[in-house]
Design a protein around this motif. Structure first.
Motif, PDB file in Angstrom:
ATOM      1  N   TYR B 424       0.966  -1.199   0.069  1.00  0.00           N
ATOM      2  CA  TYR B 424       0.124   0.098   0.027  1.00  0.00           C
ATOM      3  C   TYR B 424       1.031   1.184  -0.043  1.00  0.00           C
ATOM      4  O   TYR B 424       1.748   1.033   0.637  1.00  0.00           O
ATOM      5  N   ALA B 425       0.445   1.992  -0.773  1.00  0.00           N
ATOM      6  CA  ALA B 425       1.236   3.588  -0.931  1.00  0.00           C
ATOM      7  C   ALA B 425       0.011   4.581  -0.734  1.00  0.00           C
ATOM      8  O   ALA B 425      -0.728   4.499  -1.841  1.00  0.00           O
ATOM      9  N   GLU B 426      -0.108   5.555   0.190  1.00  0.00           N
ATOM     10  CA  GLU B 426      -1.261   6.653   0.264  1.00  0.00           C
ATOM     11  C   GLU B 426      -1.066   7.381  -0.840  1.00  0.00           C
ATOM     12  O   GLU B 426      -0.197   7.888  -1.392  1.00  0.00           O
ATOM     13  N   PRO B 427      -2.420   7.376  -1.734  1.00  0.00           N
ATOM     14  CA  PRO B 427      -2.451   8.455  -2.763  1.00  0.00           C
ATOM     15  C   PRO B 427      -2.221   9.624  -2.615  1.00  0.00           C
ATOM     16  O   PRO B 427      -2.731  10.276  -1.415  1.00  0.00           O
ATOM     17  N   PRO B 428      -1.676  10.536  -3.399  1.00  0.00           N
ATOM     18  CA  PRO B 428      -1.141  11.804  -2.907  1.00  0.00           C
ATOM     19  C   PRO B 428      -2.221  12.826  -2.912  1.00  0.00           C
ATOM     20  O   PRO B 428      -3.345  12.410  -3.486  1.00  0.00           O
ATOM     21  N   ALA B 429      -2.046  13.941  -2.124  1.00  0.00           N
ATOM     22  CA  ALA B 429      -3.216  14.908  -2.220  1.00  0.00           C
ATOM     23  C   ALA B 429      -2.575  15.684  -3.228  1.00  0.00           C
ATOM     24  O   ALA B 429      -1.579  16.351  -3.377  1.00  0.00           O
ATOM     25  N   VAL B 430      -3.832  16.366  -4.306  1.00  0.00           N
ATOM     26  CA  VAL B 430      -3.177  17.161  -5.436  1.00  0.00           C
ATOM     27  C   VAL B 430      -3.741  18.384  -5.422  1.00  0.00           C
ATOM     28  O   VAL B 430      -3.194  19.214  -5.999  1.00  0.00           O
ATOM     29  N   GLY B 431      -4.684  18.565  -4.406  1.00  0.00           N
ATOM     30  CA  GLY B 431      -5.212  19.868  -4.250  1.00  0.00           C
ATOM     31  C   GLY B 431      -5.923  20.819  -5.532  1.00  0.00           C
ATOM     32  O   GLY B 431      -6.124  22.068  -5.452  1.00  0.00           O
ATOM     33  N   GLU B 432      -6.455  19.841  -6.394  1.00  0.00           N
ATOM     34  CA  GLU B 432      -7.007  20.512  -7.712  1.00  0.00           C
ATOM     35  C   GLU B 432      -8.222  19.318  -8.029  1.00  0.00           C
ATOM     36  O   GLU B 432      -7.986  18.099  -7.730  1.00  0.00           O
ATOM     37  N   GLN B 433      -9.229  19.678  -8.631  1.00  0.00           N
ATOM     38  CA  GLN B 433     -10.251  19.014  -9.300  1.00  0.00           C
ATOM     39  C   GLN B 433      -9.637  17.913 -10.272  1.00  0.00           C
ATOM     40  O   GLN B 433      -9.084  18.361 -11.127  1.00  0.00           O
ATOM     41  N   ARG B 434      -9.755  16.574 -10.309  1.00  0.00           N
ATOM     42  CA  ARG B 434      -9.301  15.722 -11.070  1.00  0.00           C
ATOM     43  C   ARG B 434     -10.405  14.812 -11.566  1.00  0.00           C
ATOM     44  O   ARG B 434     -11.446  14.483 -10.894  1.00  0.00           O
ATOM     45  N   GLU B 435     -10.073  14.521 -12.836  1.00  0.00           N
ATOM     46  CA  GLU B 435     -11.020  13.285 -13.448  1.00  0.00           C
ATOM     47  C   GLU B 435     -10.081  11.792 -13.591  1.00  0.00           C
ATOM     48  O   GLU B 435      -9.231  11.940 -14.168  1.00  0.00           O
ATOM     49  N   GLY B 436     -10.746  10.972 -13.518  1.00  0.00           N
ATOM     50  CA  GLY B 436      -9.961   9.547 -13.985  1.00  0.00           C
ATOM     51  C   GLY B 436     -11.024   8.505 -14.373  1.00  0.00           C
ATOM     52  O   GLY B 436     -12.165   8.641 -13.912  1.00  0.00           O
ATOM     53  N   LEU B 437     -10.446   7.627 -15.156  1.00  0.00           N
ATOM     54  CA  LEU B 437     -11.204   6.546 -15.874  1.00  0.00           C
ATOM     55  C   LEU B 437     -10.451   5.247 -15.407  1.00  0.00           C
ATOM     56  O   LEU B 437      -9.392   4.979 -15.333  1.00  0.00           O
ATOM     57  N   GLY B 438     -11.398   4.353 -14.819  1.00  0.00           N
ATOM     58  CA  GLY B 438     -10.991   2.732 -14.531  1.00  0.00           C
ATOM     59  C   GLY B 438     -11.782   1.924 -15.378  1.00  0.00           C
ATOM     60  O   GLY B 438     -12.842   1.832 -15.500  1.00  0.00           O
ATOM     61  N   LEU B 439     -11.047   0.954 -15.982  1.00  0.00           N
ATOM     62  CA  LEU B 439     -11.716  -0.342 -16.869  1.00  0.00           C
ATOM     63  C   LEU B 439     -10.958  -1.411 -16.526  1.00  0.00           C
ATOM     64  O   LEU B 439      -9.615  -1.802 -16.503  1.00  0.00           O
ATOM     65  N   VAL B 440     -11.736  -2.300 -15.728  1.00  0.00           N
ATOM     66  CA  VAL B 440     -11.232  -3.655 -15.352  1.00  0.00           C
ATOM     67  C   VAL B 440     -12.124  -4.788 -15.839  1.00  0.00           C
ATOM     68  O   VAL B 440     -13.237  -4.598 -15.987  1.00  0.00           O
ATOM     69  N   GLU B 441     -11.430  -5.799 -16.375  1.00  0.00           N
ATOM     70  CA  GLU B 441     -12.154  -7.045 -16.746  1.00  0.00           C
ATOM     71  C   GLU B 441     -12.856  -7.798 -15.440  1.00  0.00           C
ATOM     72  O   GLU B 441     -11.991  -8.706 -15.006  1.00  0.00           O
ATOM     73  N   SER B 442     -14.125  -7.907 -15.466  1.00  0.00           N
ATOM     74  CA  SER B 442     -14.606  -8.675 -14.424  1.00  0.00           C
ATOM     75  C   SER B 442     -14.973 -10.009 -15.124  1.00  0.00           C
ATOM     76  O   SER B 442     -14.713 -10.153 -16.399  1.00  0.00           O
ATOM     77  N   PHE B 443     -15.465 -11.068 -14.294  1.00  0.00           N
ATOM     78  CA  PHE B 443     -15.731 -12.487 -15.012  1.00  0.00           C
ATOM     79  C   PHE B 443     -16.889 -12.117 -16.193  1.00  0.00           C
ATOM     80  O   PHE B 443     -16.984 -12.790 -17.120  1.00  0.00           O
ATOM     81  N   ARG B 444     -17.824 -11.029 -15.832  1.00  0.00           N
ATOM     82  CA  ARG B 444     -18.850 -10.740 -16.814  1.00  0.00           C
ATOM     83  C   ARG B 444     -18.416  -9.726 -17.965  1.00  0.00           C
ATOM     84  O   ARG B 444     -19.303  -9.731 -19.046  1.00  0.00           O
ATOM     85  N   GLY B 445     -17.327  -9.265 -17.907  1.00  0.00           N
ATOM     86  CA  GLY B 445     -16.974  -8.347 -18.954  1.00  0.00           C
ATOM     87  C   GLY B 445     -16.281  -6.920 -18.375  1.00  0.00           C
ATOM     88  O   GLY B 445     -16.056  -6.921 -17.117  1.00  0.00           O
ATOM     89  N   ASP B 446     -16.330  -5.946 -19.076  1.00  0.00           N
ATOM     90  CA  ASP B 446     -15.457  -4.842 -18.687  1.00  0.00           C
ATOM     91  C   ASP B 446     -16.324  -3.937 -17.589  1.00  0.00           C
ATOM     92  O   ASP B 446     -17.286  -3.485 -17.928  1.00  0.00           O
ATOM     93  N   VAL B 447     -15.830  -3.694 -16.534  1.00  0.00           N
ATOM     94  CA  VAL B 447     -16.611  -2.730 -15.723  1.00  0.00           C
ATOM     95  C   VAL B 447     -15.841  -1.294 -15.640  1.00  0.00           C
ATOM     96  O   VAL B 447     -14.557  -1.354 -15.778  1.00  0.00           O
ATOM     97  N   LEU B 448     -16.589  -0.288 -15.990  1.00  0.00           N
ATOM     98  CA  LEU B 448     -16.185   0.943 -16.211  1.00  0.00           C
ATOM     99  C   LEU B 448     -16.369   1.832 -14.938  1.00  0.00           C
ATOM    100  O   LEU B 448     -17.659   1.705 -14.726  1.00  0.00           O
ATOM    101  N   VAL B 449     -15.469   2.539 -14.559  1.00  0.00           N
ATOM    102  CA  VAL B 449     -15.756   3.610 -13.427  1.00  0.00           C
ATOM    103  C   VAL B 449     -15.100   4.846 -13.861  1.00  0.00           C
ATOM    104  O   VAL B 449     -13.897   5.006 -14.153  1.00  0.00           O
ATOM    105  N   TRP B 450     -15.955   5.916 -13.851  1.00  0.00           N
ATOM    106  CA  TRP B 450     -15.597   7.200 -14.083  1.00  0.00           C
ATOM    107  C   TRP B 450     -15.612   8.091 -12.810  1.00  0.00           C
ATOM    108  O   TRP B 450     -16.926   7.935 -12.235  1.00  0.00           O
TER     109      TRP B 450
END
Ligand code: SF4
Lengths: 177, 503
Positions: B424-450
């Motif tokens: 584990y490494a603590e995620p940094p504080a960046v002090g500004e608004q940010r957007e990120g996308l995650g895409l992971v292959e579950s057993f059922r298919g791709d799970v998307l998180v925005w």
């Protein structure tokens, strides 16, 4: 096919020993259970599972109760397809507003005497979904609950312990009358 | 070039390592995207709303690049994508229910998640009192000797709730219409203002069978947004958990499909193997489903030598026990009779809907985020992505069987090469608004998180798209012309998530 049948004869059974009844669950059973009614049921219970909004994790573990390791039916417990055949409603999930009426109707379709078991942390009070506009609350917000089995999800042993507690009370109640 | 192709230019490496760029489109450009989707040049990964914007995640499969676009919705209207591209229709209906955003020209105006019971309208937009809704109007069907069978929301088995409205002629299904939303929990609104810890807890409870995949996708989105470095050992442990989750689900479902064809022997044997996976996971990671094992920054539990030994024994056991079960499936004529040519999904439909997982891969869409948009440690692991094109129940079962063997091999590789170090490494504080996308292959298919995170690292908006969004509509298509008794088979061979979809 033949091999499978032969192995079935030769191998030791996979089925686990019955777990000890969870004292906590027995305590939670509380006074709400109407003991006298158990005499009419004997030692077997028909269970109708209702997902009132769960994440489907609880269902996976409830399904596991029927695998050869736990083999629920040896305790006289079995799942039925219709609430009309059920003694117990095993309800999972926070109750969503979109499911509340279906849950009430399922309860209404279950003949007396009947018991409600709330399964999982969500079923107690909404769990981590409590406070959402889409959630009514735990199962008790909609139906009278007789027993709660904690866990997220409760594992099959915890589920068995809870359900056996229900039957154990039946035995005590019977000898006591 | 007037196209919008230059906007779709984030490759896998950028996606995984940095905040997700987002292009603000004009209405004309937005409509161009609709045309590109309809023409098959782009694949829709998701469509979602916020108070005043509508968003899409888009994939250029040929180039392996993706992009997120948004449109400001003047007076809460936007040009419908679903009008051109049916895969977007239910997502648009959901955006309308939750945010009050109206898709202009949409073919479909009925609500989807909102059943008129929330006491609120547009709970995530400008919420108002609930507006009374007329009874849900199922699509009309015309013809001779038709009758309807209504199933659910409470089903006969131990499964999730949803409503299926079948119109049948004799025994043949003429139309199936699904009505979902019964297990809508309002997770999107609970996410608002959540800390990362609370957010990943909710993500991991969105679809219980995919708790690892969801927690990973959420963490990926947060880590990309914050530019967080995750220790190598944590990434490898995540993949280990993800493959074990895949194994447990595939094994359980192979048995369950056979059980729906009255072949309970397979269910019994497969459920033994599934149980063994869960017990090994419990011993190795402290929870049968490995819930809360992944969090932004790493994993919560390390694996010790006993855990490794347990998992090795598990893999050896399944590698020995599973092939005879596969042979049994293959050799049992009564079973094959039920699964072959039943519930056929044609490749063209799978492609147009961007169907992921075994549903897509059994119908010619050979897409797997682990390979197509690789993320660590899959970029360092060797595996194949099996594929088929028959598209029937049998193909989907075979697809899962093939994937079981791939996952077994992956578990062994991961155990062999698991790097040492922190988890584990603590995620940094960046002090500004940010957007990120995650895409992971579950057993059922791709799970998307925005994700949109505020300057304090709290969740402003989290959109999660389950693979089921693009599979449920196809189930309606594949059952057409089949007998109603084959519906459980078709349904189980898809095994869409209700909770992941309803959210
Ligand atoms: S208690 Fe846990 S497993 Fe059960 S429904 Fe709630 S979140 Fe899912």
């Amino acid at each position: 096919m033949h091999n499978f049948l032969l192995q079935g004869l030769l191998r030791r059974p996979l089925t686990d020993k019955a777990p000890k009844v969870d004292p906590l669950a027995v305590e939670e059973l509380g006074e709400a259970v109407k003991f006298a009614a158990y005499r009419r049921l004997g030692r077997s219970l028909s269970i109708r599972q209702v997902d009132a909004g769960s994440c489907n994790g609880c269902e996976l573990e409830i399904n596991a109760l029927s695998n050869p390791y736990y083999d629920l039916e040896r305790f006289g417990l079995h799942f039925v397809a219709s609430p009309r055949h059920a003694d117990v409603l095993l309800v999972t999930g926070p109750v969503t507003r979109n499911m509340a009426e279906a849950l009430e109707r399922t309860y209404a379709a279950t003949p007396e005497p009947k018991w409600v078991v709330a399964c999982g942390d969500c079923a107690r009070d909404g769990g981590c979904f409590a406070g959402s506009y889409a959630i009514v609350g735990g199962v008790a917000a909609v139906l009278p609950v007789d027993l709660h089995i904690p866990g997220c999800p409760p594992n099959p042993t915890a589920l068995l312990q809870g359900l056996l507690a229900l039957i154990e009370r039946a035995g005590t109640a019977r000898s006591g009358i | 070039m007037t196209g919008i192709h230059h906007i779709i230019d984030t490759d896998a490496a950028m996606l995984r390592a940095a905040p997700m760029p987002r292009a603000s489109l004009s209405r004309t450009q937005w409509t161009q995207v609709a045309e590109d989707l309809a023409g098959g040049k782009l694949t829709l990964l998701s469509l979602w709303g916020s108070k005043n914007h509508v968003y899409m995640a888009l994939l250029d499969e040929a180039l392996g690049k993706l992009g997120v676009v948004s449109l400001f919705c003047r007076s809460k209207h936007f040009p419908s994508i679903g009008l051109f591209h049916p895969a977007a229709q239910r997502l648009e209906r959901a955006a309308c229910d939750l945010f009050g955003l109206v898709a202009e020209g949409a073919a479909e105006a009925r609500p989807w998640l909102d059943h008129g019971r929330w006491l609120l309208s547009h709970p995530m937009g400008e919420a108002g009192p609930a507006v009374p809704q007329p009874p849900y109007a199922f699509l009309p069907v015309q013809g001779d000797s038709l009758h309807q069978v209504a199933v659910g929301p409470v089903h006969a088995g131990i499964i999730e709730p949803g409503h299926f409205r079948f119109t049948v002629q004799g025994e043949t299904v003429v139309r199936l219409e699904e009505r979902l939303g019964y297990v809508h929990k309002g997770i999107g609104s609970l996410m608002h203002g959540a800390s990362l810890a609370r957010g990943v807890e909710l993500a991991g409870r969105t679809s219980g069978d995919s708790t690892v995949a969801y927690a990973w996708a959420f963490s990926q989105a947060a880590e990309a947004a914050l530019g967080a470095q995750v220790p190598a050992r944590a990434l490898w442990l995540r993949a280990l958990m993800a493959e074990l989750e895949r194994l447990a689900n595939h094994l359980g479902d192979v048995g369950a499909v056979c059980n729906d064809a009255a072949f309970a022997l397979m269910l019994a044997h497969c459920s033994v193997l599934r149980e063994q996976v869960l017990r090994a996971c419990d011993a190795a990671f402290g929870h049968r489903m490995m819930r809360d094992g992944i969090l932004p920054g790493g994993v919560s539990r390390d694996l010790d030598a006993a855990g490794v030994a347990g998992l090795r024994a598990l893999v050896a056991g399944i590698a020995k026990a599973f092939p005879p079960l596969v042979a049994l499936f293959d050799d049992t004529t009564s079973l094959q009779d039920r699964v072959v040519s039943t519930g056929k999904l044609v490749p063209d439909l799978a492609r147009r809907f961007g169907a992921g997982g075994h549903v897509g891969r059994a119908s010619g869409r050979n897409f797997d985020t682990r390979r197509n948009l690789p993320y660590a440690p899959y970029d360092q692991l060797e595996f194949k992505v099996p594929g088929r094109s028959d598209g029937d129940v049998a193909a989907r079962v075979w697809q899962r069987i093939d994937e079981v063997f791939q996952s077994l091999a992956l578990v062994t590789q991961i155990l062999d090469r698991l790097p040492d170090g922190p988890i584990y490494a603590e995620p940094p504080a960046v002090g500004e608004q940010r957007e990120g996308l995650g895409l992971v292959e579950s057993f059922r298919g791709d799970v998307l998180v925005w994700l949109t995170l505020d300057a304090q690292g709290r969740v402003l908006r989290c959109h999660m798209r389950d693979p089921s969004w693009f599979q449920w509509p196809l189930l309606e298509a594949v059952i057409e012309g089949n007998i109603i008794a084959d519906f459980p088979l078709c349904n189980k061979s898809f095994n869409c998530s209700y909770s992941g979809h309803d959210l």
